[in-house]
Enzyme design. Structure first.
Site, PDB file in Angstrom:
ATOM      1  N   THR A  78     -76.029 -56.582 -62.221  1.00 32.04           N
ATOM      2  CA  THR A  78     -76.558 -57.849 -61.693  1.00 32.04           C
ATOM      3  C   THR A  78     -77.997 -58.065 -62.139  1.00 32.04           C
ATOM      4  O   THR A  78     -78.393 -59.176 -62.514  1.00 32.04           O
ATOM      5  CB  THR A  78     -76.472 -57.862 -60.157  1.00 32.04           C
ATOM      6  OG1 THR A  78     -75.111 -57.716 -59.761  1.00 32.04           O
ATOM      7  CG2 THR A  78     -77.029 -59.160 -59.594  1.00 32.04           C
ATOM      8  N   ASP A 122     -69.357 -61.657 -61.549  1.00 30.43           N
ATOM      9  CA  ASP A 122     -69.220 -60.273 -61.108  1.00 30.43           C
ATOM     10  C   ASP A 122     -67.749 -59.955 -60.838  1.00 30.43           C
ATOM     11  O   ASP A 122     -66.971 -60.848 -60.513  1.00 30.43           O
ATOM     12  CB  ASP A 122     -70.047 -60.052 -59.841  1.00 30.43           C
ATOM     13  CG  ASP A 122     -70.381 -58.594 -59.601  1.00 30.43           C
ATOM     14  OD1 ASP A 122     -70.083 -57.761 -60.479  1.00 30.43           O
ATOM     15  OD2 ASP A 122     -70.951 -58.288 -58.540  1.00 30.43           O
ATOM     16  N   ARG A 230     -79.522 -47.672 -56.984  1.00 29.00           N
ATOM     17  CA  ARG A 230     -79.374 -48.274 -55.662  1.00 29.00           C
ATOM     18  C   ARG A 230     -79.452 -47.209 -54.572  1.00 29.00           C
ATOM     19  O   ARG A 230     -80.082 -47.404 -53.530  1.00 29.00           O
ATOM     20  CB  ARG A 230     -78.045 -49.027 -55.565  1.00 29.00           C
ATOM     21  CG  ARG A 230     -77.777 -49.567 -54.163  1.00 29.00           C
ATOM     22  CD  ARG A 230     -76.470 -50.324 -54.098  1.00 29.00           C
ATOM     23  NE  ARG A 230     -76.565 -51.579 -54.833  1.00 29.00           N
ATOM     24  CZ  ARG A 230     -75.535 -52.159 -55.455  1.00 29.00           C
ATOM     25  NH1 ARG A 230     -74.364 -51.572 -55.457  1.00 29.00           N
ATOM     26  NH2 ARG A 230     -75.706 -53.299 -56.082  1.00 29.00           N
TER      27      ARG A 230
END
Length: 357
Positions: A78, A122, A230
């Protein structure tokens, strides 16, 4: 600082080391995401190749080729899509495969695009087949045929589209049909990060969050982040909380270690679910082989949770193997849990043939 907004995994309890992003993650990630390729950490080959593609497109005054990004959740797909739009000076439209269930859904989005706009799709592998077939023509010829009416009286009206750049993201590139893959001008696979790269991610995020951290503390967090930015950022936030409440606000190795011990994330990044699977496999079944359903019952989880949430990381870490006879623990699993294999043989319970012990 490279993350994705969604993950294609089975339902599972909230996990500190899970790669999917919840509402809190998405809010924090929006503030931490790098704005250009120069700020983007890791994925050196992908960055170099993508930089050439974008610079060449700008030099020609043309839209960039369609881009396909594949890789595990949380690695930066992303983020790269947003960087592509920023580098091209174009707006970005974000949607996902599951949201496009009919060809009309896609036609509505495509017909409203501006010239040069970036469309980020996505989980592109989860798009419906009719929409997928419409996308072929849109990508190649920048037009779609809109069907008006039903039955024998239906007619196809061609609709011209302005040139645009499609950025598709997928965690399962093998599920994309060849005709769709072939229409992407640039394809990149995102790799898991090395600990040294994650240390840079942690340091940068700590600076943006106004958190004081020493190199040893960053290394401790990076080593438990499962190769995923992340997760590194999520662990950093939890360690920050611990440091503010239990320490002087500075993240050292000892503080990071103590904090992650509270959150049940061990030195290799395994959490409660991972260790439960390994402990059941080793203590109850002698290291295997054991069937997946039996193993799931032993840890009190659904079969899909064990297979899709816990196993991928255990296999990647070399702690568990999938064999035709069932799941088998490796010698590294016995060593990690500090257990001795049956009979004192590495691997134990018939694993000599599998691992050469």
């Amino acid at each position: 600082m490279n993350w994705d907004d969604t993950a294609d995994t089975a339902a599972a309890p909230d996990r500190l080391v899970g790669a999917s992003a919840d509402g809190e993650d998405q809010a924090v990630e929006a503030a931490l995401r790098p704005k250009d390729l120069g700020e983007f950490i890791g994925q050196e080959k992908v960055r170099e190749q993508l930089d050439l593609v974008l610079r060449a497109a700008r030099a020609r005054g043309a839209t960039a080729d369609h881009v396909l990004l594949s890789g595990a959740p949380g690695l930066g797909k992303t983020t790269l899509s947003m960087i592509i739009a920023a580098e091209m000076g174009a707006p970005i439209r974000i949607t996902s495969g599951p949201a496009i269930q009919h060809a009309g859904d896609l036609a509505s989005i495509l017909s409203s695009l501006q010239e040069g706009e970036v469309l980020f799709l996505d989980e592109i592998h989860r798009m419906s087949r009719p929409a997928e077939e419409m996308l072929y023509m849109a990508m190649e010829d920048f037009r779609v045929d809109v069907i008006v009416g039903k039955g024998p009286g239906a007619t196809a009206i061609p609709l011209e589209l302005p040139p645009f750049t499609l950025v598709g993201a997928t965690t399962r590139a093998g599920l994309l049909p060849p005709p769709l893959r072939d229409r992407f001008g640039f394809t990149a696979h995102m790799e898991f990060y090395e600990p040294t790269e994650l240390e840079r991610v942690v340091h940068r995020s700590a600076g943006l969050l106004d958190v004081e951290i020493v190199p040893e503390g960053a290394a401790e967090i990076a080593g438990r982040s499962r190769g995923t930015p992340r997760i590194a950022n999520r662990l950093l936030r939890r360690v920050r909380d611990y440091a503010q409440v239990k320490a002087d606000g500075i993240i050292t190795r000892d503080v990071a270690s103590a904090a992650l011990r509270v959150y049940e994330v061990d030195a290799r990044g395994l959490d409660r679910l991972d260790r439960a699977v390994l402990e059941a496999l080793l203590k109850l079944f002698g290291g295997g082989p054991v069937g997946l359903s039996t193993l799931a019952v032993a840890v009190g989880e659904e079969r899909e949770t064990v297979e899709e949430v816990a196993e991928p990381f255990l296999v990647r870490e070399g702690l568990l193997a999938r064999t035709p006879r069932g799941r088998v623990a490796t010698p590294a699993a016995w060593a990690h849990l500090g257990l001795t294999p049956p009979g004192g043989a590495p691997g134990g319970n018939g694993q000599r043939d599998l691992f050469g012990a």
